[in-house]
Design an enzyme around this catalytic site. Structure first.
Site, PDB file in Angstrom:
ATOM      1  N   TYR A 512     -36.953  33.920  26.774  1.00 52.05           N
ATOM      2  CA  TYR A 512     -38.024  34.683  26.133  1.00 52.05           C
ATOM      3  C   TYR A 512     -39.338  34.472  26.876  1.00 52.05           C
ATOM      4  O   TYR A 512     -39.537  33.479  27.583  1.00 52.05           O
ATOM      5  CB  TYR A 512     -38.161  34.321  24.650  1.00 52.05           C
ATOM      6  CG  TYR A 512     -38.851  33.001  24.347  1.00 52.05           C
ATOM      7  CD1 TYR A 512     -40.235  32.943  24.150  1.00 52.05           C
ATOM      8  CD2 TYR A 512     -38.121  31.817  24.235  1.00 52.05           C
ATOM      9  CE1 TYR A 512     -40.871  31.742  23.855  1.00 52.05           C
ATOM     10  CE2 TYR A 512     -38.746  30.619  23.927  1.00 52.05           C
ATOM     11  CZ  TYR A 512     -40.127  30.583  23.743  1.00 52.05           C
ATOM     12  OH  TYR A 512     -40.759  29.401  23.451  1.00 52.05           O
ATOM     13  N   CYS A 513     -40.232  35.449  26.706  1.00 48.78           N
ATOM     14  CA  CYS A 513     -41.624  35.342  27.161  1.00 48.78           C
ATOM     15  C   CYS A 513     -42.501  35.770  25.989  1.00 48.78           C
ATOM     16  O   CYS A 513     -42.130  35.551  24.843  1.00 48.78           O
ATOM     17  CB  CYS A 513     -41.856  36.178  28.421  1.00 48.78           C
ATOM     18  SG  CYS A 513     -41.555  37.938  28.183  1.00 48.78           S
ATOM     19  N   GLN A 514     -43.637  36.405  26.259  1.00 44.48           N
ATOM     20  CA  GLN A 514     -44.491  36.801  25.145  1.00 44.48           C
ATOM     21  C   GLN A 514     -44.008  38.086  24.474  1.00 44.48           C
ATOM     22  O   GLN A 514     -43.926  38.160  23.255  1.00 44.48           O
ATOM     23  CB  GLN A 514     -45.945  36.967  25.612  1.00 44.48           C
ATOM     24  CG  GLN A 514     -46.938  37.242  24.494  1.00 44.48           C
ATOM     25  CD  GLN A 514     -47.092  36.074  23.535  1.00 44.48           C
ATOM     26  OE1 GLN A 514     -46.808  34.928  23.882  1.00 44.48           O
ATOM     27  NE2 GLN A 514     -47.528  36.347  22.317  1.00 44.48           N
ATOM     28  N   TYR A 540     -41.810  36.268  22.165  1.00 43.06           N
ATOM     29  CA  TYR A 540     -42.407  35.345  21.195  1.00 43.06           C
ATOM     30  C   TYR A 540     -43.191  36.102  20.126  1.00 43.06           C
ATOM     31  O   TYR A 540     -43.265  35.677  18.969  1.00 43.06           O
ATOM     32  CB  TYR A 540     -43.315  34.371  21.941  1.00 43.06           C
ATOM     33  CG  TYR A 540     -43.899  33.264  21.091  1.00 43.06           C
ATOM     34  CD1 TYR A 540     -43.080  32.330  20.468  1.00 43.06           C
ATOM     35  CD2 TYR A 540     -45.278  33.136  20.939  1.00 43.06           C
ATOM     36  CE1 TYR A 540     -43.612  31.303  19.696  1.00 43.06           C
ATOM     37  CE2 TYR A 540     -45.822  32.105  20.178  1.00 43.06           C
ATOM     38  CZ  TYR A 540     -44.981  31.194  19.561  1.00 43.06           C
ATOM     39  OH  TYR A 540     -45.520  30.175  18.805  1.00 43.06           O
TER      40      TYR A 540
END
Length: 563
Positions: A512-514, A540
């Site tokens: 995952y990232c933002q 996120y």
């Protein structure tokens, strides 16, 4: 039908559209509209904005009047005439003149029922106390405006967080009135999935609305100081000068029941694809009928003006002998919540679950136009589609400018049975101030299509706790330190290729990232290097929204601040 006599009960939306369409198809037909109210064909969707004084001239709400129907269409409109009985065998109706009390019998060749829906008024104790209103008609809006001005209202309680509840909260705040919004469910706007509404909850509170979720009304009592006290199921009391009941509406079916017409399981009049009831000489349209959802195939109630107008046209075509069918509904809708826009089309995730329909989903948070042009802000989007062929099943979006534009595109795609692969290739308008070369609609299609092709398979946050996986956060260290998911390992994307040895070769890796884009890049790198990598859709930001949907006290940490 030669010179048919067409009688229409109810002159708003569906009824008015049916009358006008019938006249365009026949100059010989005798067409009469009966309405028990003082107005015909008025814009009830504009009523909250009239209460809020954004629309200050009541005449602006009148789409057409009786004189216009007569002069332009040769259609008789009899206002303050209530249809009190139908005799299907004799093909007559009994009509009461509300001004004189006289009752007349009127014969028909075709009868169209468009009685609409009435606001739900549960049997709360104290419901009849002064200062408690529902909003459905122009006289309703007049009474609310008068109460605000005469009583000098400073505080109001809006009961219900649907479309009317949202619009009334905004418009009362516009008039300087402090608003408490009570919603029995844990979210506002029930047609949407819960995690899509967390940003709306934050927005309402930022605008000054006292938002109280998971708290229903218990009753009302009078109060000398404030006029009213709203008692809630939680035990909290809310002193107020004004209460707006916005709990929803129920179809007006009294006439249909008395006439022995078939009703559906949802309580509306059951009609076929020609809008014909169980009686071959009686049609029904608008908020009073049940309609079929084109995604789930279930019968439902959809009190929206767009479908009502189309139903009115379909009924007129059928009466005049045209081969016509109403295709069903997909519940495309939009609501302005202060300066925020929420829109949806098709089925929600919870509706697909109820119907037992297999689905896949993606979340994304693209900018509404290119980031280098001033004023860019994100649109939170959710796309639901068939895991077999990618056919679009539903879409939801929350943002500011351009939000409803994207859902309109999705609505046409759904109507045409297009797939996520078609969204990839959709050619849409582009200029820096309006969008991007890859529009948010394209991005949604690309993410979903990449998942279906296996190029970048996606996984869902709600499944994380049940899986034995490595959780990889590829954001920058400062982002990770500001907030991250428990047990996540942080390897920033620029360092990933040099640190592959730190990753397990036999264990699934959920990345995952933002918002999902960097995680997509990382997933492609890892899969090409032999790792079992999957992208946690929406990043996120989506995980935070889901947490807040489960726990309203949870704080959001969005990547892009809202304007």
């Amino acid at each position: 039908m030669g010179k048919p006599r067409i009688l229409i009960v109810g002159g708003v939306a569906g009824g008015a559209s049916c009358a006008a369409r019938a006249r365009r198809l026949s100059e010989e037909a005798e067409i009469v509209i009966f309405d028990r109210g003082q107005f015909v064909s008025f814009a009830n969707c504009g009523l909250p904005y009239y209460v809020g004084d954004l629309i200050s001239d009541e005449k602006k709400l009148l789409v057409a009047n009786a004189n216009l129907f007569q002069s332009r269409f040769n259609i008789q409109v009899r206002l303050e005439h209530e249809v009190i009985d139908i005799d299907p065998a004799a093909q007559t109706i009994q009509v009461k003149n509300l001004q004189t009390g006289d009752v007349l019998s009127e014969p028909y060749d075709a009868l169209v029922l468009s009685p609409g829906a009435a606001p739900i008024r549960p049997p709360f104790p104290g419901l009849e106390l002064p200062g408690i209103f529902a909003l459905r008609t122009i006289p309703d809006s007049r009474r609310i405006r008068e109460w605000i001005e005469v009583d000098r209202v400073k505080r109001a309680v809006v009961v219900g967080g649907g479309f009317i509840g949202m619009e009334m909260s905004e418009n009362l705040m516009r008039r300087g009135i402090q608003v408490t919004l009570l919603e029995k469910l844990p979210q506002v706007m029930p047609p949407f999935d819960a995690e899509m509404m967390t940003a709306v909850h934050t927005h309402l509170r930022e605008k000054g609305v006292d938002l109280c979720l998971s708290n229903g009304v218990k009753g009302f009592v009078s109060d000398k100081a404030d006029g009213l006290i709203v008692q809630t199921e939680s035990g909290d009391d809310y002193p107020t000068n004004l209460v707006i009941l916005a709990i929803g509406v129920r179809p007006e079916t009294t006439l249909a029941e008395q006439a022995g017409l078939q009703l559906g399981d949802r309580g509306g009049i059951r009609v076929n694809a020609q809008m014909q009831t169980s009686d071959p000489h009686i049609w029904a349209v608008g908020d009073a009928i049940e309609v079929q959802d084109i995604v789930t195939n279930e019968w439902t109630l959809v009190p929206l003006a767009g479908p009502a107008n189309r139903q009115g046209r379909t009924a007129a075509d059928a009466i005049m002998g045209y081969d016509t069918q109403f295709r069903g509904v997909q519940s495309t809708s939009v609501c302005g919540i202060f300066d925020m826009t929420v829109a949806c089309t098709g089925a929600s995730e919870k509706a697909l679950k109820r119907a037992g329909i297999p689905y896949a989903k993606v979340y994304l948070h693209p900018g509404h136009h290119v980031s280098y042009f001033p004023g860019a802000h994100p649109i939170d989007m959710k796309l639901l589609f068939s895991p077999d062929d990618g056919r679009i099943l539903g879409a939801q979006a929350v943002g500011y400018e351009g939000t409803e534009k994207r859902i309109d595109v999705m609505a046409i795609a759904l109507q045409a049975s297009l797939t996520v692969f078609d969204l990839e290739e959709a050619e849409l308008c582009y200029a820096p101030q309006f969008g991007a070369a890859k529009d948010p609609v394209n991005f949604a299609g690309m993410i979903a299509a990449n998942a279906l092709r296996g190029d970048a398979p996606i996984v869902y946050w709600e499944h994380l706790s049940a899986e034995q996986v490595m959780l990889l956060d590829v954001r920058n260290p400062d982002e990770f330190e500001a907030g991250h998911v428990a047990n996540a390992v942080n390897i920033p994307l620029p360092e990933l290729r040099d640190r592959l040895s730190e990753l397990p070769e036999q264990q699934d890796i959920w990345v995952y990232c933002q918002v999902g884009q960097r995680a997509y890049y990382a997933t492609r790198v890892l899969r090409q290097c032999g790792y079992n990598a999957y992208n946690l859709t929406g990043g996120y930001k989506t995980q935070q929204a889901m947490d807040q949907a489960l726990d309203p006290t949870h704080t959001l940490h969005p990547e892009h601040p809202r304007p």
